[in-house]
Design a protein around this motif. Structure first.
Motif, PDB file in Angstrom:
ATOM      1  N   GLY A 128      -4.447   8.563  15.758  1.00  0.00           N
ATOM      2  CA  GLY A 128      -3.614   9.689  16.136  1.00  0.00           C
ATOM      3  C   GLY A 128      -4.386  10.840  16.737  1.00  0.00           C
ATOM      4  N   ALA A 129      -5.702  10.682  16.853  1.00  0.00           N
ATOM      5  CA  ALA A 129      -6.554  11.742  17.405  1.00  0.00           C
ATOM      6  C   ALA A 129      -7.386  11.227  18.570  1.00  0.00           C
ATOM      7  N   VAL A 160      -0.990   1.931   7.689  1.00  0.00           N
ATOM      8  CA  VAL A 160      -0.710   1.738   9.117  1.00  0.00           C
ATOM      9  C   VAL A 160       0.791   1.785   9.365  1.00  0.00           C
ATOM     10  N   ASP A 161       1.202   2.630  10.309  1.00  0.00           N
ATOM     11  CA  ASP A 161       2.579   2.621  10.800  1.00  0.00           C
ATOM     12  C   ASP A 161       2.636   1.734  12.042  1.00  0.00           C
ATOM     13  N   LEU A 162       3.505   0.739  12.016  1.00  0.00           N
ATOM     14  CA  LEU A 162       3.608  -0.183  13.144  1.00  0.00           C
ATOM     15  C   LEU A 162       4.143   0.529  14.381  1.00  0.00           C
ATOM     16  N   ARG A 197      -0.598   2.843  14.110  1.00  0.00           N
ATOM     17  CA  ARG A 197      -1.265   4.137  13.992  1.00  0.00           C
ATOM     18  C   ARG A 197      -1.549   4.403  12.524  1.00  0.00           C
ATOM     19  N   ALA A 198      -2.719   4.917  12.232  1.00  0.00           N
ATOM     20  CA  ALA A 198      -3.073   5.216  10.852  1.00  0.00           C
ATOM     21  C   ALA A 198      -2.107   6.262  10.293  1.00  0.00           C
ATOM     22  N   SER A 199      -1.512   5.958   9.160  1.00  0.00           N
ATOM     23  CA  SER A 199      -0.582   6.895   8.539  1.00  0.00           C
ATOM     24  C   SER A 199      -1.308   7.911   7.673  1.00  0.00           C
ATOM     25  N   SER A 258      13.017   6.345   4.465  1.00  0.00           N
ATOM     26  CA  SER A 258      11.801   7.130   4.648  1.00  0.00           C
ATOM     27  C   SER A 258      11.046   6.564   5.834  1.00  0.00           C
ATOM     28  N   GLY A 259       9.803   7.000   5.986  1.00  0.00           N
ATOM     29  CA  GLY A 259       8.981   6.482   7.066  1.00  0.00           C
ATOM     30  C   GLY A 259       9.557   6.864   8.405  1.00  0.00           C
ATOM     31  N   PRO A 260       9.875   5.869   9.243  1.00  0.00           N
ATOM     32  CA  PRO A 260      10.331   6.182  10.597  1.00  0.00           C
ATOM     33  C   PRO A 260      11.787   6.597  10.678  1.00  0.00           C
ATOM     34  N   VAL A 261      12.507   6.645   9.553  1.00  0.00           N
ATOM     35  CA  VAL A 261      13.926   7.011   9.571  1.00  0.00           C
ATOM     36  C   VAL A 261      14.114   8.410   8.989  1.00  0.00           C
ATOM     37  N   GLU A 262      14.663   9.317   9.804  1.00  0.00           N
ATOM     38  CA  GLU A 262      15.003  10.661   9.349  1.00  0.00           C
ATOM     39  C   GLU A 262      16.512  10.800   9.343  1.00  0.00           C
TER      40      GLU A 262
END
Length: 300
Positions: free
Chosen positions: A43-44, A94-96, A115-117, A239-243
């Motif tokens: 992410g950086a 890891v987030d897919l 991406r590293a969570s 949670s995670g990718p769902v808001e």
């Protein structure tokens, strides 16, 4: 990225997948059930790469942790397992993002991109690595790359910041099917949230998002309004990718706001799921793509 030489013998019993796959012309590739590897960024602007041990095929080159899939193992599970075994990548770290598939007919290699969570440092956990390093994206091309990874890297790099985002007009989606939802709006919304949560875990075919590669794991925003506010996903952890957004007033205004926030954050493509014509015009004006409720129902 075919690897025609197997790694050294692993400790303990071998899995049936740790064997050659042989093509009709005699070409060999390691992994009877195919192979998979993980490309993860922090992410950086850095990606985790493996400096391959000299005795391996294309030894001394840089690539991604990976290897043969086990019998009955899907590609994502295989890539995460191999990266944990070879590089100490935490299973929950890891987030897919997406998968890229190389299919030779008799054998496949799946690159799982994530991406590293949370921050973590790689650890050499077996004999297949000389080094494991977080490499700045701009420096990857300067390394002696494994030929397979080198061929796939330009396309992978081009998509490394791509983040699809799907905004769901829950009231419109629920109301598109005459299944008695009006008798229990919160319950109908809860069932929709469960379906979206499951889809967020399994991913979306790339062609449905007009994106390259095989499958993507978008971010999701589900907007609830009126009597559906406060609905939960039938006991499922959302949670995670769902808001979940509880619209305090106009659901349409909350959907436009969610789509605008996604666009402003650099997400894209931003997809809004609704059949409301007025809402469609508003979100298309800010750069979102619109699909009707059937687009979502067909995936769940």
């Amino acid at each position: 990225m075919p690897d025609t030489t197997p790694p050294g013998p692993p400790p303990g019993p071998r899995d049936p997948g740790d064997a050659w796959a042989v093509g009709p012309d005699g070409t060999k590739a390691w992994g009877l059930f195919g192979a998979a590897g993980l490309l993860v960024d922090d992410g950086a602007g850095r990606v985790l790469l493996q400096h391959r041990v000299e005795w391996s095929h294309h030894g001394g080159t840089w690539g991604i942790p990976g290897g043969a899939r086990h019998q009955g193992e899907d590609a994502v599970t295989g890539a995460l397992r191999e990266s944990a075994e070879e590089a100490g990548v935490p299973h929950d770290g890891v987030d897919l993002r997406h998968t890229a598939l190389l299919d030779l007919g008799f054998w496949t290699y799946t690159t799982v991109v994530g991406r590293a969570s949370r921050p973590f440092e790689p650890v050499i956990a077996d004999r297949e690595s000389i080094a494991l390093s977080w490499i700045p994206v701009d420096d990857v091309d300067d390394l002696p790359l494994h030929p397979g990874f080198g061929r796939s890297w330009p396309a992978l790099r081009a998509s490394i910041t791509t983040t699809p985002h799907i905004v769901v007009d829950a009231a419109n989606v629920v109301g598109s099917v005459p299944d008695g939802w009006w008798k229990d709006r919160a319950g109908a919304a809860a069932r929709l949230l469960s379906s979206v949560t499951a889809l967020a875990a399994s991913g979306v075919p790339a062609d449905l998002l007009a994106l390259p590669f095989a499958r993507w794991w978008p971010r999701w925003t589900v907007v609830l309004e009126g009597a559906a506010r406060g609905a939960s996903a039938d006991g499922t952890d959302v949670s995670g990718p769902v808001e979940v957004v509880q619209a305090p007033g106009s659901g349409d205004d909350a959907i436009v706001s969610a789509a605008q926030s996604a666009v402003d954050a650099g997400d894209g493509p931003v997809v809004v799921i609704t059949a409301d014509r007025g809402l469609r015009a508003r979100v298309e004006a800010i750069g979102a793509v619109v699909h009707g409720p059937s687009w979502l129902r067909d995936q769940t």
